[in-house]
Motif scaffolding. Structure first.
Motif, PDB file in Angstrom:
ATOM      1  N   GLU A  64      15.265  -2.909 -32.963  1.00 39.01           N
ATOM      2  CA  GLU A  64      15.841  -1.938 -33.894  1.00 39.01           C
ATOM      3  C   GLU A  64      16.909  -1.105 -33.203  1.00 39.01           C
ATOM      4  N   GLU A  65      16.692  -0.815 -31.932  1.00 37.99           N
ATOM      5  CA  GLU A  65      17.650  -0.020 -31.162  1.00 37.99           C
ATOM      6  C   GLU A  65      18.993  -0.734 -31.050  1.00 37.99           C
ATOM      7  N   ASN A  66      18.974  -2.061 -30.852  1.00 31.68           N
ATOM      8  CA  ASN A  66      20.215  -2.833 -30.796  1.00 31.68           C
ATOM      9  C   ASN A  66      20.947  -2.797 -32.127  1.00 31.68           C
ATOM     10  N   VAL A  67      20.196  -2.967 -33.222  1.00 31.81           N
ATOM     11  CA  VAL A  67      20.800  -2.967 -34.554  1.00 31.81           C
ATOM     12  C   VAL A  67      21.388  -1.593 -34.873  1.00 31.81           C
ATOM     13  N   ALA A  68      20.734  -0.515 -34.397  1.00 31.87           N
ATOM     14  CA  ALA A  68      21.227   0.841 -34.653  1.00 31.87           C
ATOM     15  C   ALA A  68      22.580   1.084 -33.989  1.00 31.87           C
TER      16      ALA A  68
ATOM     17  N   GLN B 153      28.185  -0.670 -35.889  1.00 30.47           N
ATOM     18  CA  GLN B 153      28.991   0.151 -36.802  1.00 30.47           C
ATOM     19  C   GLN B 153      30.110  -0.718 -37.337  1.00 30.47           C
TER      20      GLN B 153
ATOM     21  N   GLN C  13      13.636  -7.700 -40.446  1.00 29.48           N
ATOM     22  CA  GLN C  13      13.274  -6.479 -39.729  1.00 29.48           C
ATOM     23  C   GLN C  13      13.035  -6.822 -38.263  1.00 29.48           C
TER      24      GLN C  13
ATOM     25  N   ASN D 236      10.550  -2.863 -32.618  1.00 30.04           N
ATOM     26  CA  ASN D 236      11.018  -1.683 -31.883  1.00 30.04           C
ATOM     27  C   ASN D 236      10.517  -1.707 -30.437  1.00 30.04           C
TER      28      ASN D 236
END
Length: 151
Positions: A48-52, A55, A115, A118
């Motif tokens: 999830e951190e990579n996807v966040a 941009q 999904q 994390n």
């Protein structure tokens, strides 16, 4: 040495060999048995951190820094990068996830996929224990609420 004694020794050796073979084949079931089934991991591990980090407007190099090199790039659609992930443990259910990013005019336009976890792969057992302990804590709290006396 006569033929009868030789026959008895040979028979005894064959019996012991057959017994050992039976014992080894009886160990095939379960986690401790034979054959060993190696876990197979293929693809990119994305969190999830990579996807966040993604941009709109990012360059391909920036996306490669955030997600890693894509596992699949289609020669007919170079503006789409795919990040599949598949893990087949030695024993248990396989895990499969897909994630794709699209570029328009050389910049990131959109992304979509399953999904993502994390945690990192080396943290899988710790994450599973955390989920189990959270579930058992929730069950304990629910049982306390049910057994609490009404005033």
């Amino acid at each position: 040495m006569n033929n009868t004694a030789l026959f008895l020794r040979l028979r005894k050796g064959l019996f012991i060999s057959a017994l050992a073979l039976t014992a080894l084949t009886g160990c095939q079931s379960g986690k401790w048995g034979f054959p060993y089934i190696a876990p197979v991991q293929q693809g990119n591990w994305i969190t999830e951190e990579n996807v966040a980090l993604l941009q709109k407007g990012m360059t391909p190099d920036q996306v490669r820094y955030a997600l890693g090199s894509p596992t699949l790039t289609d020669i007919f659609r170079p503006d789409r990068w795919d990040y599949p992930y598949y893990y087949q443990p030695g024993y248990g259910e396989p895990v499969s996830r897909n994630f794709s990013v699209w570029f328009v005019n050389g910049v990131l336009d959109r992304w979509e996929g399953d999904q993502q976890p994390n945690f990192q792969p080396y943290e899988q057992k710790a994450a599973a224990r955390t989920v189990e302990s959270t579930a058992s804590t929730a069950e304990a709290a629910a049982s306390q609420v049910e057994t609490a006396p009404l005033e």
